[in-house]
Design an enzyme around this catalytic site. Structure first.
Site, mmCIF file in Angstrom:
data_model
loop_
_atom_site.group_PDB
_atom_site.id
_atom_site.type_symbol
_atom_site.label_atom_id
_atom_site.label_comp_id
_atom_site.label_asym_id
_atom_site.label_seq_id
_atom_site.Cartn_x
_atom_site.Cartn_y
_atom_site.Cartn_z
ATOM 1 N N SER A 56 94.550 64.442 25.128
ATOM 2 C CA SER A 56 94.785 65.649 26.081
ATOM 3 C C SER A 56 93.557 65.719 27.348
ATOM 4 C CB SER A 56 95.292 66.971 25.610
ATOM 5 O OG SER A 56 94.778 67.829 26.876
ATOM 6 N N ASP A 64 106.369 64.528 27.009
ATOM 7 C CA ASP A 64 105.554 65.738 27.164
ATOM 8 C C ASP A 64 104.577 65.930 28.480
ATOM 9 O OD1 ASP A 64 103.090 67.136 27.116
ATOM 10 O OD2 ASP A 64 101.814 65.124 25.841
ATOM 11 N N HIS A 78 103.148 68.367 22.658
ATOM 12 C CA HIS A 78 101.841 67.854 23.361
ATOM 13 C C HIS A 78 100.744 68.002 22.413
ATOM 14 C CE1 HIS A 78 98.303 67.320 26.210
ATOM 15 N NE2 HIS A 78 97.654 68.481 26.041
#
Length: 458
Positions: free
Chosen positions: A299, A356, A427
């Site tokens: 991320s 995602d 995610h």
């Protein structure tokens, strides 16, 4: 970058209640099909909260806030989460991307799979070592000493030694009234990851070189979330004074990511400075032997890993092969940034989950295939000219990004064990490791003997 955000209510904010479910599996060729149970119980557990309330955006992240509609037990198999380590010393550069992973991604090479999972576990350790509890006096710091971090994070036999803790500082200037808010709101600097060096002789022999790992976690603090929202592009600091091609030639990156990488205080050096100093020290110590630098993150950590790779290749003229293995990373920069990154020789493997949403932001990408197209007839030529003119105007808005590196595209929908409609689940790093561990190829996207990794959550 976490999408589930709530005040912490349990002693262990990073514990996720793991689903349990029994499936009847029908195996055809190499793919697994699922047959719904005959009972009226839903076939798949779902999270009661798919999206966080936006008014809770500034609350600290807590995985424990994700509750399940029904308790289910993880599916286990005889195969361990950690792939068997095979010697790769003869072609280690190919696994590090020197040939852009040609022929290794589809179908996914088992040795490459093992390396991706291995580096994913380094990112997992960065999450496990972070103190998420806002009531803790050590909030936003590393919970463990360098000497025992891997052991405390259930990663005891890596062969690596942690040499440097890394911190990221937000450049956002807070108003004075923020002093009345809880202390966690104004946490400006926080532990973001670490640098580790392979020291085990057997592991060095297996890898064919000494490997240096830089690992970054995802978003955790209030100011990191705010930096993520600063999504317009900004110019990277230029080493030249030539302003004639500033808009056309100079690389641009997301403002918030650059702020977290380059901001510092009089008491805390920037993440950029910490990375440069440690890499310079390691190059001086090990520069005469085969060496690789692998930067990994999830991320926000994936974005910082890409910036760090660019910075290292720009700063050190004789740097070793620099490889980024990113999980669920957002877009980082524009086309010029991508061209500069490729020209400098940094290799980027982006592991992307099609379901995602974070991998689809910020900004948008324009197809550049017809950018310099020359039409044969006059009418088509005018249409292309108008298209190019409009594209240039859009690019001037500082919202046009470009994907970097090579992509390994996966999908939650291919797994019978993942709720593909849940934004948070799609995610999570554990979902990415689960998909990597079971991906075969585009024609056969999931192993018949799938293993449930979601039970091994930070």
């Amino acid at each position: 970058m976490r999408l589930s955000i709530k005040p912490v209510t349990t002693p262990n904010p990073s514990t996720l209640i793991v689903p349990t479910q029994k499936f009847k599996t029908i195996i055809s060729c190499c793919c697994t099909l699922t047959q719904s149970p005959t009972s009226s119980t839903p076939n798949q557990a779902t999270f009661t909260q798919n999206l966080p309330n936006w008014e809770q955006l500034l609350n600290p992240v807590s995985l424990s806030s994700l509750t399940l509609t029904q308790p289910i037990t993880p599916i286990t198999t005889t195969t361990s989460v950690t792939a068997t380590k095979q010697p790769i010393r003869k072609i280690w550069e190919e696994y590090q991307g020197v040939k852009n992973w040609e022929g290794l991604l589809d179908p996914l090479d088992d040795n490459l799979r093992g390396e991706i999972l291995r580096y994913g576990q380094f990112v997992d350790a960065a999450y496990k070592a972070f103190d998420f509890d806002p009531d803790s006096p050590s909030y936003a710091t590393c919970k463990y000493p360098k000497s025992s971090l891997f052991e405390n994070c259930e990663l005891p036999a890596t062969g690596y030694r942690l040499t440097k803790n890394l911190r990221a500082t937000s450049g956002i200037q807070l108003p004075r009234w923020i002093e009345k808010a809880p202390s966690w709101v104004a946490t400006q600097s926080s532990w973001i990851g670490y640098v580790a060096v392979c020291q085990d002789k057997n592991e060095i022999t297996r890898l064919g070189r000494r490997d240096v790992v830089i690992s970054f976690r995802g978003t955790a603090t209030c100011l990191e979330w705010l930096e993520n929202l600063r999504a317009t592009l900004t110019h990277l600091p230029s080493r030249t004074n030539n302003n004639s091609c500033l808009n056309e030639c100079e690389p641009m990156v997301e403002s918030g990511f650059l702020s977290l990488y380059t901001s510092g205080t009089h008491l805390m050096p920037s993440l950029q400075q910490m990375v440069r100093e440690e890499i310079a020290r390691l190059l001086q110590s090990y520069g005469d032997e085969p060496l690789s630098l692998t930067i990994t993150g999830h991320s926000l950590g994936a974005a910082l890993a890409t910036l760090a790779a660019y910075d290292i290749k720009t700063t050190f003229n004789r740097s070793p092969l620099v490889t980024v293995m990113s999980f669920g990373g957002p877009r980082v920069g524009n086309r010029s940034f991508r061209r500069h990154l490729e020209k400098k020789g940094a290799k980027v493997l982006r592991i992307v989950n099609s379901d995602d949403v974070i991998t689809k932001v910020p900004g948008f990408v324009i197809d550049e295939n017809e950018r310099h197209h020359v039409a044969c007839d006059r009418g088509a030529y005018k249409r292309v000219e108008i298209q190019n003119w409009l594209q240039k105007k859009v690019e001037d808005t500082q919202w046009v990004y470009a994907e970097v590196g090579k992509e390994l595209r996966l999908s939650s929908k291919d797994s019978p064990y993942v709720n593909g409609t849940n934004v948070s689940t799609c995610h999570e790093l554990s979902t990415y490791l689960h998909l990597v561990d079971n991906f075969v190829s585009r024609k056969c996207p999931f192993k018949a003997t799938a293993k449930r990794l979601l039970g091994r959550h930070w």
